[in-house]
Design an enzyme around this catalytic site. Sequence first.
Site, PDB file in Angstrom:
ATOM      1  CG  HIS A  24      -2.004   1.005   1.197  1.00  0.00           C
ATOM      2  ND1 HIS A  24      -3.324   0.720   1.465  1.00  0.00           N
ATOM      3  CD2 HIS A  24      -1.979   2.332   0.924  1.00  0.00           C
ATOM      4  CE1 HIS A  24      -4.047   1.817   1.362  1.00  0.00           C
ATOM      5  NE2 HIS A  24      -3.249   2.817   1.049  1.00  0.00           N
ATOM      6  CG  HIS A  26      -1.614   6.337  -2.310  1.00  0.00           C
ATOM      7  ND1 HIS A  26      -2.830   6.376  -2.950  1.00  0.00           N
ATOM      8  CD2 HIS A  26      -1.838   5.714  -1.127  1.00  0.00           C
ATOM      9  CE1 HIS A  26      -3.763   5.819  -2.173  1.00  0.00           C
ATOM     10  NE2 HIS A  26      -3.182   5.406  -1.063  1.00  0.00           N
ATOM     11  CG  ASP A  28      -1.168  10.398  -6.081  1.00  0.00           C
ATOM     12  OD1 ASP A  28      -1.093   9.189  -5.765  1.00  0.00           O
ATOM     13  OD2 ASP A  28      -2.234  11.037  -5.995  1.00  0.00           O
ATOM     14  N   GLY A 186      -9.699   7.923  -1.666  1.00  0.00           N
ATOM     15  CA  GLY A 186     -10.271   9.261  -1.519  1.00  0.00           C
ATOM     16  C   GLY A 186     -11.075   9.335  -0.234  1.00  0.00           C
ATOM     17  CG  HIS A 213      -7.991   3.460   0.380  1.00  0.00           C
ATOM     18  ND1 HIS A 213      -7.496   3.135  -0.845  1.00  0.00           N
ATOM     19  CD2 HIS A 213      -6.971   4.081   1.049  1.00  0.00           C
ATOM     20  CE1 HIS A 213      -6.242   3.545  -0.929  1.00  0.00           C
ATOM     21  NE2 HIS A 213      -5.892   4.114   0.197  1.00  0.00           N
ATOM     22  CD  GLU A 216      -7.384   6.304   5.461  1.00  0.00           C
ATOM     23  OE1 GLU A 216      -8.058   6.207   4.436  1.00  0.00           O
ATOM     24  OE2 GLU A 216      -6.272   6.879   5.486  1.00  0.00           O
ATOM     25  CG  ASP A 310      -1.557   5.649   3.009  1.00  0.00           C
ATOM     26  OD1 ASP A 310      -1.919   5.227   1.889  1.00  0.00           O
ATOM     27  OD2 ASP A 310      -2.316   6.287   3.756  1.00  0.00           O
TER      28      ASP A 310
END
Length: 372
Positions: A24, A26, A28, A186, A213, A216, A310
């Site tokens: 996991h 990202h 970006d 998101g 996701h 969370e 993350d």
Amino acid sequence: MANPTGPTPIDLPALRRAPKVLLHDHLDGGLRPATVLELAEETGYANLPAGTEPELAAWFRDAADSGSLVKYLETFEHTVGVMQTPAALARVARECAEDLAADGVVYAEVRFAPEQHLEGGLSLDEVMEAVLGGFAEGEAAARAEGRPIVVRCLVTAMRHAARSREIAELTVRWRDRGAVGFDIAGAEAGFPPSRHLDAFEYMRDHSAPFTIHAGEAFGLPSIHEALAFCGCDRLGHGVRIVDDITGVTPGASDFSGAQLGRVAARVRDARIPLELCPSSNVQTGAVASMAEHPFDLLAQLRFRVTVNTDNRLMSDTTMSAEMLKLVDTFGYGWSDLQRFTINAMKSAFLPFDERLALIDDVIKPGFAVLIG
Ligand SMILES: O=c1[nH]cnc2c1ncn2[C@H]1C[C@H](O)[C@@H](CO)O1
Ligand SMILES: [Zn+2]
């Protein structure tokens, strides 16, 4: 080969030598601050909140340290803003593979949302081509440095948008070229996973795996939907599963009185992997502090826990640093870290034979040296 002097002390340099698996992360959320600055200059992006490398690094970390997922996500405007050309996307992907390899990650699934990279006129397929090309370049560079890594891609759809079915189709179209699974990400509250049922149905119809996701910023209902209605293979975070466990306090050391509710029992019985991201969870307020993180509770109850970064830029972290935080907080040794790593490798969306080869040929021998 066993270490004749016994276990290697666990510190950051030793953790960097451990073969690690990352499920996991990202794309970006992992840019080098210097790259953000250079790409802004090259692409004419004028909205950066700071003008020097240290200032920008500190800005991302502090802005992400908000205690709110929604505020945390606002910081991505600036990374996504500089990732709108094929060259920028390929560079970010190449550097991501190189940085993970330099940290000793041997297998990574890196995710991003192609729909966020169309402002410069690229098609979804052109975005995929640039990113996967960048990963391949990074893998080759890492191999040449003697730090081999396998990088695969998870294709994310944004949960507030309405393109998830199209993104699921994109994932399947690229599945033999490096895209191994699908995800939604998101803001969680107000955007339940069941809004995207047709995308998940498409994935299942094509025998293709996905993670969601869930659990969370929002609680148990989101995890329940992800499992019961959507049929996800893994849970992105899933940390609120702890709301379905009674009779224990996270942060304590004796969890023998734990009682699992139906959802928690299902997650554990079905060996659903939890992609836990300790630093990120503290920053978004999903948990109050590292000491109160339910990682250890879940690990001791033998949930299939995995350690993840993350967003390395926003959390100013690495896989090795996340492991060190867990060691410092919960007193883990090498064999615990090996177990979390094998959990992750078993849970990867890579074909079974390739997972097994990495466990037997890379992970176990790598940890054996450190365990001594
Ligand atoms: O921790 C997260 N939760 C939900 N969404 C996230 C998280 N980290 C990053 N994202 C979003 C922001 C990115 O632009 C997007 C695709 O990587 O995924
Ligand atoms: Zn995430």
